[in-house]
Design an enzyme around this catalytic site. Sequence first.
Site, PDB file in Angstrom:
ATOM      1  N   ASP A   1     -16.600  21.101 -22.039  1.00  0.00           N
ATOM      2  CA  ASP A   1     -16.845  19.673 -22.311  1.00  0.00           C
ATOM      3  C   ASP A   1     -17.527  19.020 -21.107  1.00  0.00           C
ATOM      4  O   ASP A   1     -17.878  17.836 -21.146  1.00  0.00           O
ATOM      5  CB  ASP A   1     -15.569  18.943 -22.730  1.00  0.00           C
ATOM      6  CG  ASP A   1     -14.504  18.927 -21.660  1.00  0.00           C
ATOM      7  OD1 ASP A   1     -14.698  19.574 -20.610  1.00  0.00           O
ATOM      8  OD2 ASP A   1     -13.463  18.269 -21.865  1.00  0.00           O
ATOM      9  N   SER A   2     -17.763  19.801 -20.053  1.00  0.00           N
ATOM     10  CA  SER A   2     -18.605  19.337 -18.943  1.00  0.00           C
ATOM     11  C   SER A   2     -19.989  18.970 -19.457  1.00  0.00           C
ATOM     12  O   SER A   2     -20.754  18.303 -18.764  1.00  0.00           O
ATOM     13  CB  SER A   2     -18.722  20.421 -17.863  1.00  0.00           C
ATOM     14  OG  SER A   2     -19.099  21.665 -18.432  1.00  0.00           O
TER      15      SER A   2
ATOM     16  N   ASP B   1     -14.476  24.634 -25.666  1.00  0.00           N
ATOM     17  CA  ASP B   1     -13.514  23.755 -24.999  1.00  0.00           C
ATOM     18  C   ASP B   1     -13.006  22.671 -25.950  1.00  0.00           C
ATOM     19  O   ASP B   1     -13.806  21.905 -26.508  1.00  0.00           O
ATOM     20  CB  ASP B   1     -14.273  23.068 -23.853  1.00  0.00           C
ATOM     21  CG  ASP B   1     -13.446  22.891 -22.612  1.00  0.00           C
ATOM     22  OD1 ASP B   1     -12.261  23.255 -22.627  1.00  0.00           O
ATOM     23  OD2 ASP B   1     -14.010  22.395 -21.617  1.00  0.00           O
TER      24      ASP B   1
ATOM     25  N   LYS C   1     -10.519  26.892 -25.352  1.00  0.00           N
ATOM     26  CA  LYS C   1      -9.846  26.594 -24.087  1.00  0.00           C
ATOM     27  C   LYS C   1      -9.218  25.220 -24.216  1.00  0.00           C
ATOM     28  O   LYS C   1      -9.804  24.344 -24.850  1.00  0.00           O
ATOM     29  CB  LYS C   1     -10.840  26.598 -22.925  1.00  0.00           C
ATOM     30  CG  LYS C   1     -10.222  26.189 -21.581  1.00  0.00           C
ATOM     31  CD  LYS C   1     -11.163  26.416 -20.432  1.00  0.00           C
ATOM     32  CE  LYS C   1     -12.117  25.305 -20.150  1.00  0.00           C
ATOM     33  NZ  LYS C   1     -11.509  23.977 -19.897  1.00  0.00           N
TER      34      LYS C   1
ATOM     35  N   GLU D   1      -6.960  22.187 -21.831  1.00  0.00           N
ATOM     36  CA  GLU D   1      -6.420  21.759 -20.543  1.00  0.00           C
ATOM     37  C   GLU D   1      -4.968  21.346 -20.707  1.00  0.00           C
ATOM     38  O   GLU D   1      -4.658  20.528 -21.591  1.00  0.00           O
ATOM     39  CB  GLU D   1      -7.219  20.556 -20.006  1.00  0.00           C
ATOM     40  CG  GLU D   1      -8.652  20.870 -19.674  1.00  0.00           C
ATOM     41  CD  GLU D   1      -9.405  19.659 -19.111  1.00  0.00           C
ATOM     42  OE1 GLU D   1      -8.765  18.629 -18.772  1.00  0.00           O
ATOM     43  OE2 GLU D   1     -10.639  19.756 -19.011  1.00  0.00           O
TER      44      GLU D   1
ATOM     45  N   GLU E   1      -8.466  25.408 -11.721  1.00  0.00           N
ATOM     46  CA  GLU E   1      -9.521  24.561 -11.153  1.00  0.00           C
ATOM     47  C   GLU E   1      -8.986  23.707 -10.004  1.00  0.00           C
ATOM     48  O   GLU E   1      -7.913  23.101 -10.107  1.00  0.00           O
ATOM     49  CB  GLU E   1     -10.115  23.650 -12.243  1.00  0.00           C
ATOM     50  CG  GLU E   1     -11.181  22.708 -11.672  1.00  0.00           C
ATOM     51  CD  GLU E   1     -12.054  22.020 -12.720  1.00  0.00           C
ATOM     52  OE1 GLU E   1     -11.886  22.279 -13.926  1.00  0.00           O
ATOM     53  OE2 GLU E   1     -12.910  21.222 -12.302  1.00  0.00           O
TER      54      GLU E   1
HETATM   55  O1  KIV Z   1     -15.804  21.917 -19.085  1.00  0.00           O
HETATM   56  C1  KIV Z   1     -16.021  22.824 -18.294  1.00  0.00           C
HETATM   57  O2  KIV Z   1     -17.159  23.215 -18.018  1.00  0.00           O
HETATM   58  C2  KIV Z   1     -14.875  23.448 -17.663  1.00  0.00           C
HETATM   59  C3  KIV Z   1     -15.124  24.364 -16.519  1.00  0.00           C
HETATM   60  C4  KIV Z   1     -15.565  23.616 -15.326  1.00  0.00           C
HETATM   61  C5  KIV Z   1     -13.969  25.229 -16.248  1.00  0.00           C
HETATM   62  O3  KIV Z   1     -13.780  23.212 -18.052  1.00  0.00           O
END
Ligand code: KIV
Length: 317
Positions: free
Chosen positions: A62-63, A101, A131, A133, A200
């Site tokens: 989600d970056s 994510d 993934k 968090e 992280e």
């Molecule tokens: O969203 C993302 O790119 C991430 C990575 C930085 C681990 O969670």
Amino acid sequence: MTDQAKGLGSQAQDISRAKRLTVPSIRGMKARRERIAMVTAYDATFAQMIDEGGADMLLVGDSLGMVVQGLDSTLPVTVDEMIYHCRAVARGARRALVVGDLPFMSWQLSTEQALKNAARFLSEGGAQAVKLEGGVEAADTVRKLVRLGIPVVGHVGLTPQSVHAMGGFRVQGKTAEAADGVLADAIAIAEAGAFAIVLEGIPSDLAARITASIDIPTIGIGAGVSCDGQVLVCYDLLGLTPNMRPKFVKRYAELYAEGKQAVASYCGEVKSGAFPSAEFAFGNVLRSDSSSRTASGADAPDVPADAPVPGGYGPTH
Ligand code: KIV
């Protein structure tokens, strides 16, 4: 193949015959002490490049909210947007395992919400895993997803979706008590059945302690060299983020500067008329007397109607 090309790490792999990495194969890399290289990707072209570069896992992070959408946090990113990018990445990747994510508040509201959204990443997005968090508080959800056949990568330490609660993008686990909390989070996620976990923004010795304490691979970002693998945002790794230079990022190229220079050259040539020269044009209309003079009087090659022109998405002839 040269000796250099046979090595590990930065060397590109011949993926034309490579088999897709699987969840068990990624898990097994820890036991085999093979380090895992993970890189983010957000579209098919980058996914293909990163896959061919040898990454084991592609994270549709989600970056993308920050590096693709220009936001100042990941919070506004939606599930629909993530699925869209996931689908593109899945089309570009052949060998790497694709992980999508789960964005902010896309799984916390109920088990039904978590299952529904996570399942979309696999069924619509073409990802092989999701993934999420979170630590101890996320363990029950991880357990449910895994039991229903949705592989999960955990993410603890600095969790960007909690940017406001953390008071900014700050290193986590710096005091003994906070370090114990991050360790407890990682253990809870591992015990819930995640097959890997991102660590992280934590001190290196804490990452080493976590890596030694759990039997799933740890993938670090700003967590030191003792993790079982590393992940970087592709824009950072490639030098495409001119205004951001976090301490943990090593740039392996300076593509922003190179790209800007290339665009400046293109603009200069467009304005001077140097582009497109004859080699980038399709010649002139075939005339019955087969004369092919250009307006300037120079000879220009005629293009037979059936001339094959390789590839591309513009007119081919
Ligand atoms: O969203 C993302 O790119 C991430 C990575 C930085 C681990 O969670």
